[in-house]
Design a protein around this motif. Sequence first.
Motif: not given
Length: 236
Positions: A12-38
């Motif tokens: 993951g990337s800390l720049d993308e930490a805790l992003l809400a669900p979106s087209k790029a990350h449909i399940f959002g991301t966690d606190k480490m910026g990892r894709d939750i869907f994956a």
Amino acid sequence: PVVSGGVDPLKGSLDEALLAPSKAHIFGTDKMGRDIFARVIYGARASLTATFGVVALIFFIGTTLGVIAGYFGGIVDSIMRIADMMLSFPGLVLALAVAGIMGASMKNAIVAVVVVNWTKYARLGRSLVLKIRHRDYVEAAIVTGSKTPYMILRYMLPNALPTLIITAATDIGGMMLELAAMSFLGFGAKPPAPEWGYMLNEGRACIQSAPWMMIFPGLAIFIVVVVFDILDPKDE
């Protein structure tokens, strides 16, 4: 590991930490910026493999001990006293105690759940064998010289296996919940493993700011448990 779409569930990337669900990350991301869907998709392998492994082990161990105890009786039947003693303790509490002694890991969590749950199959297998152990045709086979392995394989197991297999199928959902609970409490999967129970643990601290961290792994567990309950072979 990379899931469909080329997303690595462990990176993951800390720049993308805790992003809400979106087209790029449909399940959002966690606190480490990892894709939750994956992580949910990849975590299915760990969760389902562990669950099926537990069910297979408790089925094999419990059935073997139960059939042997029921067939031979006497001193061999004292195995059931151990089962009775273990059944007097709350299952999950005993599993947590065993895992705590052995150390936190998914392998030890599996061993702990097996140690606690084999007793159910042992008692059931024993009771099924006792129902036919003294039938006339069984006694006649023994008198005519049939050996113990033949008696067990020809008469005992065929009468016990159908009920035990149905029991194992209905236990899949429950075993998944137990393993998820072990990981959630810190006695199972360890970071950075994408396992559903541990993902719930990770999302607990962010339940207000990033509820999707718990919602999607929780939904995955819920859906799988419901599916196996719907497919209950007793209804066939």
